[in-house]
Scaffold this motif. Structure first.
Motif, PDB file in Angstrom:
ATOM      1  N   GLN A 187       5.021  12.091 -41.522  1.00  0.00           N
ATOM      2  CA  GLN A 187       6.037  13.134 -41.332  1.00  0.00           C
ATOM      3  C   GLN A 187       7.419  12.499 -41.225  1.00  0.00           C
ATOM      4  O   GLN A 187       8.382  12.992 -41.805  1.00  0.00           O
ATOM      5  N   VAL A 212       1.633  26.199 -35.801  1.00  0.00           N
ATOM      6  CA  VAL A 212       3.022  26.178 -35.333  1.00  0.00           C
ATOM      7  C   VAL A 212       3.370  24.763 -34.842  1.00  0.00           C
ATOM      8  O   VAL A 212       2.486  23.912 -34.716  1.00  0.00           O
ATOM      9  N   ASN A 213       4.636  24.513 -34.563  1.00  0.00           N
ATOM     10  CA  ASN A 213       5.065  23.200 -34.059  1.00  0.00           C
ATOM     11  C   ASN A 213       4.273  22.852 -32.803  1.00  0.00           C
ATOM     12  O   ASN A 213       4.100  23.687 -31.921  1.00  0.00           O
ATOM     13  N   GLY A 214       3.798  21.621 -32.739  1.00  0.00           N
ATOM     14  CA  GLY A 214       3.089  21.157 -31.552  1.00  0.00           C
ATOM     15  C   GLY A 214       1.614  21.527 -31.520  1.00  0.00           C
ATOM     16  O   GLY A 214       0.936  21.297 -30.515  1.00  0.00           O
ATOM     17  N   ALA A 215       1.090  22.086 -32.616  1.00  0.00           N
ATOM     18  CA  ALA A 215      -0.316  22.520 -32.633  1.00  0.00           C
ATOM     19  C   ALA A 215      -1.292  21.340 -32.583  1.00  0.00           C
ATOM     20  O   ALA A 215      -2.444  21.498 -32.187  1.00  0.00           O
ATOM     21  N   GLY A 216      -0.843  20.162 -33.027  1.00  0.00           N
ATOM     22  CA  GLY A 216      -1.714  18.984 -32.988  1.00  0.00           C
ATOM     23  C   GLY A 216      -2.051  18.427 -34.362  1.00  0.00           C
ATOM     24  O   GLY A 216      -2.900  17.527 -34.487  1.00  0.00           O
ATOM     25  N   LYS A 217      -1.385  18.898 -35.398  1.00  0.00           N
ATOM     26  CA  LYS A 217      -1.709  18.483 -36.769  1.00  0.00           C
ATOM     27  C   LYS A 217      -1.459  16.988 -36.981  1.00  0.00           C
ATOM     28  O   LYS A 217      -2.329  16.257 -37.470  1.00  0.00           O
ATOM     29  N   THR A 218      -0.253  16.542 -36.625  1.00  0.00           N
ATOM     30  CA  THR A 218       0.071  15.124 -36.815  1.00  0.00           C
ATOM     31  C   THR A 218      -0.818  14.238 -35.945  1.00  0.00           C
ATOM     32  O   THR A 218      -1.275  13.177 -36.380  1.00  0.00           O
ATOM     33  N   THR A 219      -1.106  14.699 -34.735  1.00  0.00           N
ATOM     34  CA  THR A 219      -1.983  13.914 -33.844  1.00  0.00           C
ATOM     35  C   THR A 219      -3.355  13.728 -34.497  1.00  0.00           C
ATOM     36  O   THR A 219      -3.912  12.620 -34.494  1.00  0.00           O
ATOM     37  N   LYS A 261      -3.918   6.432 -33.644  1.00  0.00           N
ATOM     38  CA  LYS A 261      -4.141   6.847 -32.260  1.00  0.00           C
ATOM     39  C   LYS A 261      -5.637   6.917 -32.018  1.00  0.00           C
ATOM     40  O   LYS A 261      -6.395   7.191 -32.955  1.00  0.00           O
ATOM     41  N   GLU A 290       3.518  16.966 -44.062  1.00  0.00           N
ATOM     42  CA  GLU A 290       4.724  17.697 -44.477  1.00  0.00           C
ATOM     43  C   GLU A 290       5.436  17.021 -45.659  1.00  0.00           C
ATOM     44  O   GLU A 290       6.606  16.644 -45.561  1.00  0.00           O
ATOM     45  N   VAL A 344      -3.967  17.805 -26.141  1.00  0.00           N
ATOM     46  CA  VAL A 344      -3.202  18.150 -27.352  1.00  0.00           C
ATOM     47  C   VAL A 344      -4.163  18.404 -28.520  1.00  0.00           C
ATOM     48  O   VAL A 344      -3.788  19.030 -29.499  1.00  0.00           O
ATOM     49  N   HIS A 352       4.550  23.643 -43.325  1.00  0.00           N
ATOM     50  CA  HIS A 352       4.973  24.905 -42.705  1.00  0.00           C
ATOM     51  C   HIS A 352       5.312  25.938 -43.772  1.00  0.00           C
ATOM     52  O   HIS A 352       5.687  27.043 -43.444  1.00  0.00           O
ATOM     53  N   TYR A 401      -3.226  13.708 -23.113  1.00  0.00           N
ATOM     54  CA  TYR A 401      -2.158  12.903 -22.518  1.00  0.00           C
ATOM     55  C   TYR A 401      -2.075  13.348 -21.070  1.00  0.00           C
ATOM     56  O   TYR A 401      -1.738  14.503 -20.807  1.00  0.00           O
TER      57      TYR A 401
HETATM   58  N1  LIG Z   1       2.680  10.224 -26.870  1.00  0.00           N
HETATM   59  C1  LIG Z   1       2.625  11.494 -26.449  1.00  0.00           C
HETATM   60  N2  LIG Z   1       2.659  11.814 -25.142  1.00  0.00           N
HETATM   61  C2  LIG Z   1       2.574  13.092 -24.716  1.00  0.00           C
HETATM   62  N3  LIG Z   1       2.453  14.160 -25.554  1.00  0.00           N
HETATM   63  C3  LIG Z   1       2.419  13.900 -26.863  1.00  0.00           C
HETATM   64  C4  LIG Z   1       2.501  12.570 -27.399  1.00  0.00           C
HETATM   65  N4  LIG Z   1       2.428  12.639 -28.748  1.00  0.00           N
HETATM   66  C5  LIG Z   1       2.316  13.958 -29.039  1.00  0.00           C
HETATM   67  N5  LIG Z   1       2.323  14.701 -27.913  1.00  0.00           N
HETATM   68  C6  LIG Z   1       2.205  16.175 -27.845  1.00  0.00           C
HETATM   69  O1  LIG Z   1       1.104  16.586 -28.614  1.00  0.00           O
HETATM   70  C7  LIG Z   1       1.329  17.896 -29.113  1.00  0.00           C
HETATM   71  C8  LIG Z   1       0.948  17.929 -30.574  1.00  0.00           C
HETATM   72  O2  LIG Z   1       1.921  17.196 -31.328  1.00  0.00           O
HETATM   73  P1  LIG Z   1       1.809  17.000 -32.897  1.00  0.00           P
HETATM   74  O3  LIG Z   1       2.918  16.124 -33.301  1.00  0.00           O
HETATM   75  O4  LIG Z   1       0.428  16.580 -33.225  1.00  0.00           O
HETATM   76  O5  LIG Z   1       2.038  18.493 -33.401  1.00  0.00           O
HETATM   77  P2  LIG Z   1       2.219  19.036 -34.880  1.00  0.00           P
HETATM   78  O6  LIG Z   1       1.221  20.131 -35.039  1.00  0.00           O
HETATM   79  O7  LIG Z   1       2.191  17.938 -35.848  1.00  0.00           O
HETATM   80  O8  LIG Z   1       3.672  19.698 -34.795  1.00  0.00           O
HETATM   81  P3  LIG Z   1       4.855  19.787 -35.895  1.00  0.00           P
HETATM   82  O9  LIG Z   1       4.523  20.985 -36.731  1.00  0.00           O
HETATM   83  O10 LIG Z   1       6.068  20.049 -35.058  1.00  0.00           O
HETATM   84  O11 LIG Z   1       4.921  18.515 -36.646  1.00  0.00           O
HETATM   85  C9  LIG Z   1       2.798  18.227 -28.825  1.00  0.00           C
HETATM   86  O12 LIG Z   1       2.846  19.111 -27.736  1.00  0.00           O
HETATM   87  C10 LIG Z   1       3.386  16.881 -28.469  1.00  0.00           C
HETATM   88  O13 LIG Z   1       4.448  17.020 -27.557  1.00  0.00           O
END
Ligand SMILES: Nc1ncnc2c1ncn2[C@@H]1O[C@H](COP(=O)(O)OP(=O)(O)OP(=O)(O)O)[C@@H](O)[C@H]1O
Ligand SMILES: [Mg+2]
Length: 242
Positions: A83, A37-44, A53, A160, A18, A191, A13
């Motif tokens: 999620q 951890v939160n924000g690691a990129g799993k959901t992405t 995406k 999750e 990410v 988690h 991004y």
């Molecule tokens: N549309 C977007 N624009 C900018 N950054 C984004 C966007 N979507 C996700 N991110 C960033 O991508 C990173 C990974 O997010 P993601 O949701 O994949 O994490 P996660 O591992 O699933 O976290 P969680 O455990 O909190 O669910 C985060 O830093 C998030 O802020």
């Protein structure tokens, strides 16, 4: 046989990664855990695999097909319980299930049978006529998972699945996931480390969009020189090199 092969997937991004050069192979029938951890990129990563995406670069093969160019052919075999639970709030439990069954092309008769099966499996009987928005959070999650299973997917993504569930409901859902094991490939994020330990064949630990380690719980524990998985996990997400 591999169900999913992820090769050098990155997602940016702006100028921020990410996901950064993620490569993974997941076997058919495997229950694969994505931890971090939160924000690691799993959901992405899950959203990229489901076609919600696009990656910035890299390649994906799923069920023997190109996971980016041939996604339309693969999509009927994929299901996601997201999620953020995706149910229609003003439809009842039965209506949500029936709607999803018809969306997957089942006839009225087939849909009725499948919906009744899900009501039975998930013990929805007391709630079938209740509008989904009035269900507790845990029951909404169960409904979301039941909806994902209606299409009998070959690959199931559970982002999750047990978030916010009470201990009994979580154990029930574990049993259900255990039963699904080997009938389909399951990619699960959580988690709850004890959940990953109890269910997953293999686990991938992610941090800042990168893979820190992949293996069975025993392999990861050995690599981190720890007997407790929680300690091993903390090491993988805090120490730079392991
Ligand atoms: N549309 C977007 N624009 C900018 N950054 C984004 C966007 N979507 C996700 N991110 C960033 O991508 C990173 C990974 O997010 P993601 O949701 O994949 O994490 P996660 O591992 O699933 O976290 P969680 O455990 O909190 O669910 C985060 O830093 C998030 O802020
Ligand atoms: Mg997430």
């Amino acid at each position: 046989m591999d169900s999913i092969v992820i090769e050098n997937i990155s997602k940016k991004y702006g100028d921020q990664f990410v996901l950064n050069d993620v490569s993974l192979s997941i076997q058919q029938g495997e229950l694969f855990g994505l931890l971090g951890v939160n924000g690691a990129g799993k959901t992405t990563l899950i959203h990229i695999l489901c076609g919600l995406k696009n990656p910035s670069s890299g390649a994906i093969t799923m069920l023997g097909r190109d996971g980016l160019k041939e996604l339309n052919k693969i999509k009927p075999d994929l299901a996601l319980s997201p999620q953020e639970t995706a149910i229609a709030p003003n439809l009842t439990v039965r209506e949500n299930l029936a709607f999803m069954a018809r969306l997957h092309g089942l006839s009225k008769h087939q849909a009725d049978e499948k919906v009744n099966e899900m009501i039975h499996i998930f013990s929805f009987q007391p709630y079938v006529k209740q509008k989904s928005k009035t269900l507790s959070g845990g029951w909404q999650r169960k409904l979301s998972i039941a909806m994902a299973l209606l299409s009998e997917p070959k690959i199931l993504f559970l982002d999750e699945p047990t978030l916010g569930l009470d201990v009994l409901s979580r154990r029930e859902l574990w049993q259900l996931i255990e039963k699904l094991k080997s009938h389909m490939t399951i990619i699960l994020t959580t988690h709850y480390l004890e959940e990953a330990e109890a269910l997953c064949d293999r686990i991938c630990i992610m941090k800042d969009g990168k893979i820190k380690a992949t293996g069975t719980v025993d392999e990861l524990n050995k690599r981190a020189n720890e007997t407790q998985f929680e300690e091993a996990f903390i090491k993988f997400v805090t120490e730079e090199e392991l």
